[in-house]
Design a protein around this motif. Structure first.
Motif, PDB file in Angstrom:
ATOM      1  N   TYR A 228       0.861  -1.177   0.000  1.00  0.00           N
ATOM      2  CA  TYR A 228       0.000   0.000   0.000  1.00  0.00           C
ATOM      3  C   TYR A 228       0.898   1.229   0.000  1.00  0.00           C
ATOM      4  O   TYR A 228       1.750   1.386   0.881  1.00  0.00           O
ATOM      5  CB  TYR A 228      -0.909  -0.003   1.232  1.00  0.00           C
TER       6      TYR A 228
ATOM      7  N   LEU B  65      -9.919  -7.758  -0.220  1.00  0.00           N
ATOM      8  CA  LEU B  65     -10.452  -6.413   0.004  1.00  0.00           C
ATOM      9  C   LEU B  65      -9.433  -5.324  -0.312  1.00  0.00           C
ATOM     10  O   LEU B  65      -9.780  -4.161  -0.410  1.00  0.00           O
ATOM     11  CB  LEU B  65     -10.897  -6.257   1.468  1.00  0.00           C
ATOM     12  N   SER B  66      -8.188  -5.726  -0.447  1.00  0.00           N
ATOM     13  CA  SER B  66      -7.127  -4.740  -0.681  1.00  0.00           C
ATOM     14  C   SER B  66      -7.031  -4.295  -2.135  1.00  0.00           C
ATOM     15  O   SER B  66      -6.246  -3.402  -2.460  1.00  0.00           O
ATOM     16  CB  SER B  66      -5.775  -5.318  -0.247  1.00  0.00           C
ATOM     17  N   THR B  67      -7.799  -4.903  -3.001  1.00  0.00           N
ATOM     18  CA  THR B  67      -7.808  -4.497  -4.402  1.00  0.00           C
ATOM     19  C   THR B  67      -8.036  -2.997  -4.499  1.00  0.00           C
ATOM     20  O   THR B  67      -8.912  -2.486  -3.782  1.00  0.00           O
ATOM     21  CB  THR B  67      -8.953  -5.230  -5.143  1.00  0.00           C
TER      22      THR B  67
ATOM     23  N   HIS C 221      -4.679  -2.614  -4.628  1.00  0.00           N
ATOM     24  CA  HIS C 221      -3.279  -2.576  -4.197  1.00  0.00           C
ATOM     25  C   HIS C 221      -2.612  -3.932  -4.456  1.00  0.00           C
ATOM     26  O   HIS C 221      -3.261  -4.970  -4.328  1.00  0.00           O
ATOM     27  CB  HIS C 221      -3.199  -2.218  -2.718  1.00  0.00           C
TER      28      HIS C 221
ATOM     29  N   ASN D 293     -13.004  -0.658   3.216  1.00  0.00           N
ATOM     30  CA  ASN D 293     -11.621  -0.432   2.799  1.00  0.00           C
ATOM     31  C   ASN D 293     -10.842   0.088   4.011  1.00  0.00           C
ATOM     32  O   ASN D 293     -10.961   1.238   4.411  1.00  0.00           O
ATOM     33  CB  ASN D 293     -11.573   0.599   1.660  1.00  0.00           C
TER      34      ASN D 293
ATOM     35  N   TRP E 184      -7.642   0.312   4.413  1.00  0.00           N
ATOM     36  CA  TRP E 184      -6.311   0.876   4.193  1.00  0.00           C
ATOM     37  C   TRP E 184      -6.232   2.366   4.498  1.00  0.00           C
ATOM     38  O   TRP E 184      -5.204   2.854   4.949  1.00  0.00           O
ATOM     39  CB  TRP E 184      -5.846   0.603   2.768  1.00  0.00           C
ATOM     40  N   GLU E 185      -7.341   3.039   4.318  1.00  0.00           N
ATOM     41  CA  GLU E 185      -7.321   4.471   4.643  1.00  0.00           C
ATOM     42  C   GLU E 185      -7.141   4.671   6.147  1.00  0.00           C
ATOM     43  O   GLU E 185      -6.477   5.601   6.599  1.00  0.00           O
ATOM     44  CB  GLU E 185      -8.605   5.125   4.154  1.00  0.00           C
TER      45      GLU E 185
END
Lengths: 93, 268
Positions: free
Chosen positions: B131, B152-154, B156, B258, B260-261
């Motif tokens: 990421y 779910l990281s798509t 990335h 998501n 990652w944020e």
């Protein structure tokens, strides 16, 4: 259920490492681990194959400034949980 | 079964030079092509041989428990006799002709785990995601959601959804893709930014993880080596050292968010 006269030692092959003020205990061939607080770690150290659980309760009470009868239930429950997890075994076990 | 062939498996400073029956190696060579690159450190020779005198396999080699003694790891079950000698730097597998490429692949995976550790790395049971150009290893107990988190990281890059290689380079740790699981092949390596212990939760949050619990879970997710008392003290020491350089967090996440944020906001 362990009794006060029972004697235990740490099972052979168990690996430990201090982490902060806790002790990580890994049972390699069972792929399991236990994390012990300082009191638990001290109980484990006292389980030397010679002391009875009663001896350990007396030692813990003395070291932590508690009455023996106060620590006894905890020691017994803790010993039972470690026996169930195969961390403590009878001497030679 | 008689035609012999060779293949190479190279990840970071690990390298296996494999010889054996083409019928077993062909599929691995194709699937693992991105990891057949140039060898840096000397490779361990790995020989694989068909042996009709062995019993027919009753189950895949995957089910066999590696056992170590005096630096030699043995991997045995009906149809298989494997030996990995870390001090001599070599490995050998005899397998019944009914064995499969997957069995050979599993043996190579065990050999690589041992070689990686002998060379200061760690094969880690974790999903690797890149990421914003930094790598994260997502780990946890069985069923904790590694594959889900990777999906779910798509969009990335996913290094792998099951096994990654952590490797020290110039005092910093890097995370490498491996062929042992599913990756998207977009990327093979990234600097390691964090180790994230997955916790399914209604809310997304990044929370500190007690060092003792982190160490326990990291050790538990170290394949091959964590099951062996001979290796274990050094495994724990290796992770302790890594934890001093790379933060470990508990990532509370839920399937449809998501996350990652949130990580970005916390770790920057």
């Amino acid at each position: 259920m362990p009794n006060w006269d029972d004697v235990f030692s740490v099972r052979e092959g168990i690996v430990t490492r201090e982490s902060g003020d806790e002790l990580v205990v890994v049972i390699p061939d069972r792929a399991k681990y236990v994390v012990l607080n300082p009191t638990g770690a001290r109980v484990l150290a006292l389980a030397d194959g010679h002391r009875t659980l009663q001896d350990i309760a007396v030692a813990i009470a003395d070291e932590f400034g508690e009455a023996v009868e106060t620590v006894q239930p905890d020691i017994l429950n803790f010993a039972r949980s470690l026996v169930e997890r195969d961390v403590l075994v009878p001497p030679g076990g | 079964m008689r035609a012999t062939a060779g293949m190479r498996l190279v990840i970071a400073g690990t390298a296996l030079e494999v010889t054996g029956p083409e019928v077993w190696l062909a599929a691995l060579r194709r699937a693992w092509a991105p990891w057949a690159g140039n060898v840096g450190l000397p490779p361990w020779p790995v020989s694989v041989a068909a042996d009709e005198t062995l019993a027919e396999p009753e189950s895949p080699l995957f089910g066999a428990m590696p056992r170590s003694h005096s630096g030699i790891c043995t991997l045995e079950s009906p149809g298989f006799v494997g030996r990995i000698d870390a001090s001599a730097g070599q490995a050998h597998l005899r397998a019944h002709p009914q064995a499969t490429s997957a069995d050979v692949g599993y043996f190579l995976r065990v050999a690589l785990a041992i070689q990686a550790f002998a060379r200061d790395g760690i094969l880690f049971h974790a999903a690797g995601v890149v990421y914003q150009d930094r790598g994260y290893a997502l780990f946890g107990r069985s069923g904790s959601g590694k594959t889900t988190a990777a999906r779910l990281s798509t969009p990335h890059p996913v290094l792998n959804d099951d096994l990654v290689l952590l490797w020290p380079e110039m005092g910093r740790w890097r995370i490498y893709a491996t062929p042992f699981g599913r990756g998207r092949g977009q990327r093979l390596v990234a600097p390691l930014r964090g180790l994230l212990y997955l916790v399914k939760s209604p809310e997304v949050a990044l929370k500190p993880l007690r060092p003792s619990l982190a160490l326990s879970e990291l050790v538990a997710n170290t394949p091959v080596l964590s099951a062996d008392a001979d290796w274990l003290p050094e495994v724990m020491a290796r992770w302790d050292g890594l934890m001093n350089r790379v933060p470990v967090w508990a990532l509370h996440f839920r399937r449809d968010v998501n996350f990652w944020e949130g990580i970005d906001a916390e770790l920057g």
